[in-house]
Design a protein around this motif. Structure first.
Motif, PDB file in Angstrom:
ATOM      1  N   ALA A   1      -8.789  16.123   2.159  1.00 35.74           N
ATOM      2  CA  ALA A   1      -7.637  16.164   3.071  1.00 35.74           C
ATOM      3  C   ALA A   1      -7.848  15.206   4.241  1.00 35.74           C
ATOM      4  CB  ALA A   1      -7.406  17.584   3.579  1.00 35.74           C
ATOM      5  N   ILE A   2      -9.081  15.170   4.766  1.00 37.89           N
ATOM      6  CA  ILE A   2      -9.395  14.265   5.878  1.00 37.89           C
ATOM      7  C   ILE A   2      -9.374  12.814   5.410  1.00 37.89           C
ATOM      8  CG2 ILE A   2     -11.231  13.521   7.458  1.00 37.89           C
ATOM      9  CD1 ILE A   2      -9.819  16.042   8.383  1.00 37.89           C
TER      10      ILE A   2
ATOM     11  N   HIS B   1      -7.620  11.587   2.997  1.00 34.52           N
ATOM     12  CA  HIS B   1      -6.208  11.220   2.818  1.00 34.52           C
ATOM     13  C   HIS B   1      -5.577  10.894   4.171  1.00 34.52           C
ATOM     14  CE1 HIS B   1      -2.169  11.183   1.148  1.00 34.52           C
ATOM     15  NE2 HIS B   1      -1.786  11.987   2.127  1.00 34.52           N
ATOM     16  N   LEU B   2      -5.888  11.696   5.191  1.00 33.01           N
ATOM     17  CA  LEU B   2      -5.358  11.443   6.532  1.00 33.01           C
ATOM     18  C   LEU B   2      -5.820  10.080   7.035  1.00 33.01           C
ATOM     19  CD1 LEU B   2      -3.964  12.307   9.187  1.00 33.01           C
ATOM     20  CD2 LEU B   2      -6.131  13.389   9.847  1.00 33.01           C
TER      21      LEU B   2
ATOM     22  N   GLU C   1      -3.813   7.382   5.386  1.00 30.41           N
ATOM     23  CA  GLU C   1      -2.433   7.307   5.887  1.00 30.41           C
ATOM     24  C   GLU C   1      -2.377   6.749   7.303  1.00 30.41           C
ATOM     25  OE1 GLU C   1       0.274   7.801   3.963  1.00 30.41           O
ATOM     26  OE2 GLU C   1      -1.274   7.958   2.425  1.00 30.41           O
TER      27      GLU C   1
ATOM     28  N   GLU D   1       1.599  13.069  10.066  1.00 32.91           N
ATOM     29  CA  GLU D   1       0.509  12.997   9.078  1.00 32.91           C
ATOM     30  C   GLU D   1      -0.585  14.004   9.424  1.00 32.91           C
ATOM     31  OE1 GLU D   1       0.450  11.548   6.309  1.00 32.91           O
ATOM     32  OE2 GLU D   1       2.160  10.203   6.481  1.00 32.91           O
TER      33      GLU D   1
ATOM     34  N   HIS E   1       0.566  17.477   8.431  1.00 27.75           N
ATOM     35  CA  HIS E   1       0.467  17.653   6.976  1.00 27.75           C
ATOM     36  C   HIS E   1      -0.970  17.990   6.577  1.00 27.75           C
ATOM     37  CE1 HIS E   1       4.239  14.921   6.369  1.00 27.75           C
ATOM     38  NE2 HIS E   1       4.555  16.175   6.635  1.00 27.75           N
ATOM     39  N   SER E   2      -1.921  17.301   7.211  1.00 34.18           N
ATOM     40  CA  SER E   2      -3.333  17.548   6.914  1.00 34.18           C
ATOM     41  C   SER E   2      -3.751  18.954   7.329  1.00 34.18           C
ATOM     42  CB  SER E   2      -4.220  16.518   7.622  1.00 34.18           C
ATOM     43  OG  SER E   2      -3.967  15.229   7.113  1.00 34.18           O
ATOM     44  N   LYS E   3      -3.264  19.396   8.487  1.00 40.37           N
ATOM     45  CA  LYS E   3      -3.592  20.750   8.955  1.00 40.37           C
ATOM     46  C   LYS E   3      -3.024  21.803   8.010  1.00 40.37           C
ATOM     47  CE  LYS E   3      -4.066  19.727  13.892  1.00 40.37           C
ATOM     48  NZ  LYS E   3      -3.559  20.007  15.252  1.00 40.37           N
TER      49      LYS E   3
ATOM     50  N   ALA F   1      -2.446  21.367   4.825  1.00 43.38           N
ATOM     51  CA  ALA F   1      -3.259  21.311   3.605  1.00 43.38           C
ATOM     52  C   ALA F   1      -4.574  22.068   3.795  1.00 43.38           C
ATOM     53  CB  ALA F   1      -3.535  19.851   3.239  1.00 43.38           C
ATOM     54  N   ILE F   2      -5.208  21.879   4.953  1.00 39.47           N
ATOM     55  CA  ILE F   2      -6.480  22.548   5.243  1.00 39.47           C
ATOM     56  C   ILE F   2      -6.298  24.063   5.308  1.00 39.47           C
ATOM     57  CG2 ILE F   2      -8.220  22.904   7.059  1.00 39.47           C
ATOM     58  CD1 ILE F   2      -7.916  19.831   7.620  1.00 39.47           C
TER      59      ILE F   2
ATOM     60  N   VAL G   1      -9.187  16.644  12.493  1.00 36.89           N
ATOM     61  CA  VAL G   1      -7.837  16.068  12.419  1.00 36.89           C
ATOM     62  C   VAL G   1      -7.400  15.635  13.816  1.00 36.89           C
ATOM     63  CG1 VAL G   1      -5.389  16.561  12.016  1.00 36.89           C
ATOM     64  CG2 VAL G   1      -7.094  17.334  10.361  1.00 36.89           C
TER      65      VAL G   1
END
Length: 208
Positions: free
Chosen positions: A40-41, A43-44, A47, A144, A147-149, A151-152, A194
């Protein structure tokens, strides 16, 4: 040995074996949690790199593919990408006939920059950021990060549900509680990460 003693030993052995198996599965859950949160990180980071902050960065063309003799290849596999200065990115194709396909791919990717083709290489010139554009980029970066948060937190939820299932299957309550605390600690750590990435991106934008 008396039959009831033998039975007791067998039961104890079976219980210990069950705990061992459940603990092994629990370890896999925790390992998967860490791996998924790292993804997830990652991917962040990818992005955020795509969000142009006024500085030339080879990561700006990551994800853009070009038609290379019928196959779709990333630009960095058909050309040398380098930073000429703070605002100029150079793309030097290894084969001269790839200049136009690369230029076309960049235009179609709509990254907000018009490529300049001199027949030998392609240059991407970063225009200075306006205040309005800066705010737009802040908003995009924040989205973005959110979104990551999400997902986590979803990864955390799945791990907790798995732990509760293991507890129903016979995992020790103390072990389950410790595991849930570990899951929450990892979640908190990655949420903070994040925020650090977003703060760094904001600082980068303000410096331009």
């Amino acid at each position: 040995m008396q039959p009831f003693v033998i039975g007791y030993v067998i039961i104890r052995f079976a219980a210990a074996k069950l705990q061992y198996m459940l603990t092994e599965e629990l370890e896999l859950v925790i390992d998967d949690l860490g791996s998924s949160m790292i993804k997830a990180i990652t991917h962040l980071e990818t992005e955020l790199t795509k969000i142009r902050a006024g500085k030339a960065n080879p990561g700006m063309v990551d994800g853009i593919t070009v038609d290379y003799y019928g196959s779709h290849m990333p630009i960095n596999q058909v050309a040398n990408i380098s930073v000429l200065d703070a605002r100029t990115l150079s793309i030097q194709p290894w084969e001269k006939n790839m200049i136009q396909p690369i230029e076309k791919a960049i235009l179609q990717a709509n990254i907000g920059i018009t490529p300049q083709n001199d027949g030998l290489q392609i240059r991407l010139f970063m225009p200075p950021l306006t205040e309005e554009r800066r705010k737009e980029l802040f908003k995009r970066a924040s989205a973005e990060g959110e979104h990551s948060k999400v997902a986590i937190r979803n990864i955390r939820r799945d791990a907790i549900e798995h732990i509760k299932k293991l507890q129903k299957d016979g995992l020790s309550e103390d072990v389950a509680k410790d595991a849930e605390k570990d899951v929450q600690a990892q979640t908190d750590k990655f949420i903070v990460l994040v925020d650090k990435h977003l703060a760094a991106k904001e600082k980068e934008m303000m410096a331009v």
